[in-house]
Design a protein around this motif. Structure first.
Motif, PDB file in Angstrom:
ATOM      1  N   SER A 119      10.171 -22.602 -49.514  1.00 32.79           N
ATOM      2  CA  SER A 119       9.527 -22.586 -48.205  1.00 32.79           C
ATOM      3  C   SER A 119       8.324 -23.519 -48.278  1.00 32.79           C
ATOM      4  O   SER A 119       7.456 -23.344 -49.131  1.00 32.79           O
ATOM      5  CB  SER A 119       9.066 -21.177 -47.846  1.00 32.79           C
ATOM      6  OG  SER A 119       8.326 -21.225 -46.635  1.00 32.79           O
ATOM      7  N   ASP A 150       3.432 -21.896 -45.518  1.00 29.21           N
ATOM      8  CA  ASP A 150       2.841 -20.622 -45.918  1.00 29.21           C
ATOM      9  C   ASP A 150       2.844 -19.644 -44.759  1.00 29.21           C
ATOM     10  O   ASP A 150       3.000 -20.037 -43.593  1.00 29.21           O
ATOM     11  CB  ASP A 150       1.391 -20.823 -46.379  1.00 29.21           C
ATOM     12  CG  ASP A 150       1.288 -21.331 -47.801  1.00 29.21           C
ATOM     13  OD1 ASP A 150       2.227 -21.109 -48.588  1.00 29.21           O
ATOM     14  OD2 ASP A 150       0.266 -21.953 -48.132  1.00 29.21           O
ATOM     15  N   SER A 151       2.592 -18.386 -45.070  1.00 26.49           N
ATOM     16  CA  SER A 151       2.551 -17.355 -44.032  1.00 26.49           C
ATOM     17  C   SER A 151       1.417 -17.590 -43.035  1.00 26.49           C
ATOM     18  O   SER A 151       1.491 -17.144 -41.894  1.00 26.49           O
ATOM     19  CB  SER A 151       2.409 -15.966 -44.662  1.00 26.49           C
ATOM     20  OG  SER A 151       1.231 -15.919 -45.445  1.00 26.49           O
ATOM     21  N   ASN A 152       0.375 -18.333 -43.452  1.00 26.77           N
ATOM     22  CA  ASN A 152      -0.738 -18.620 -42.540  1.00 26.77           C
ATOM     23  C   ASN A 152      -0.486 -19.876 -41.692  1.00 26.77           C
ATOM     24  O   ASN A 152      -1.354 -20.296 -40.935  1.00 26.77           O
ATOM     25  CB  ASN A 152      -2.053 -18.744 -43.316  1.00 26.77           C
ATOM     26  CG  ASN A 152      -2.068 -19.945 -44.258  1.00 26.77           C
ATOM     27  OD1 ASN A 152      -1.132 -20.738 -44.301  1.00 26.77           O
ATOM     28  ND2 ASN A 152      -3.143 -20.063 -45.019  1.00 26.77           N
ATOM     29  N   ASN A 163       2.675 -25.429 -47.695  1.00 29.30           N
ATOM     30  CA  ASN A 163       2.610 -24.949 -49.075  1.00 29.30           C
ATOM     31  C   ASN A 163       2.770 -26.181 -49.968  1.00 29.30           C
ATOM     32  O   ASN A 163       3.880 -26.633 -50.242  1.00 29.30           O
ATOM     33  CB  ASN A 163       3.713 -23.924 -49.344  1.00 29.30           C
ATOM     34  CG  ASN A 163       3.652 -23.349 -50.747  1.00 29.30           C
ATOM     35  OD1 ASN A 163       3.406 -24.068 -51.713  1.00 29.30           O
ATOM     36  ND2 ASN A 163       3.877 -22.050 -50.846  1.00 29.30           N
ATOM     37  N   ASN A 201       4.962 -25.909 -53.267  1.00 26.04           N
ATOM     38  CA  ASN A 201       6.409 -25.985 -53.055  1.00 26.04           C
ATOM     39  C   ASN A 201       6.834 -27.376 -52.592  1.00 26.04           C
ATOM     40  O   ASN A 201       7.879 -27.872 -53.006  1.00 26.04           O
ATOM     41  CB  ASN A 201       6.870 -24.937 -52.036  1.00 26.04           C
ATOM     42  CG  ASN A 201       6.952 -23.549 -52.650  1.00 26.04           C
ATOM     43  OD1 ASN A 201       6.875 -23.388 -53.868  1.00 26.04           O
ATOM     44  ND2 ASN A 201       7.115 -22.547 -51.814  1.00 26.04           N
TER      45      ASN A 201
END
Length: 193
Positions: free
Chosen positions: A72, A75-77, A81, A84
């Motif tokens: 992925s 990022d969740s935010n 990322n 990655n």
């Protein structure tokens, strides 16, 4: 060459590039030069800013490859990322070249702005030779070296990356000095043990 000698050697220069392979000690050399009035811009940090500013283009360009690799790149935010993204890019030179074509124009503009706002400028960059638009400003290249195992230990401690990923990056930078020699700029070596 020692840092004190370096300060004397570059005293008449306006803009230098401080470079070297991963974990050679570029940031340390820059921090010491800043104590004597130089202003450093770290192109890794500039690249991070450029990646965020070019986020939509990067997602469009690499989302498919990332998903195929089980990574992925968001990022969740909602930010990229970078770890990655690096895993994806450093194992495929064509993907790395595609990313560079997206972010390099932004990096060049941000760096030109920094140069315009400062005197006695250090461009702290591993691959500045890839941007002739910026290398032309440099009076000289300061090439920082350190022993292989010293760099390996520093990189592992600093970045907490798997050794395989560090070694892949080391391999990608193997011909770094050769590329800087092609620029025709004066190269000053600093050994950072």
């Amino acid at each position: 060459m020692k840092l004190k000698s370096l300060g004397n050697k570059i005293s008449t220069f306006s803009i230098i590039c401080v470079t070297g392979q991963m974990a050679a000690g570029k940031n340390y050399v820059c921090s010491q030069l800043e104590k004597s009035g130089w202003h450093a811009t770290d192109l890794d940090l500039t690249a991070h800013q450029a990646i965020e500013e070019c986020k939509e283009e990067i997602l469009a360009a690499f989302k498919g490859e990332a998903e195929s690799s089980g990574l992925s790149i968001l990022d969740s935010n909602g930010s990229i990322n970078r770890r990655n993204l690096g895993r994806l890019l450093f194992k495929n030179p064509s993907l790395l070249a595609r990313q560079e074509s997206i972010i390099y124009p932004k990096i060049i503009n941000l760096t030109k702005d920094f140069i315009a706002q400062n005197q006695k400028v250090i461009i702290n960059a591993t691959v500045l030779f890839k941007t002739p638009e910026l290398i032309k400003f440099c009076d000289a290249i300061v090439f920082v070296t350190a022993p292989f195992f010293t760099r390996l230990i520093r990189a592992r401690r600093r970045d907490q990356l798997p050794y395989r990923q560090i070694l892949r990056r080391f391999q990608a930078q193997k011909k770094l000095l050769k590329e800087y020699k092609k620029t025709g700029k004066q190269i000053i070596f600093v050994r950072n043990f």
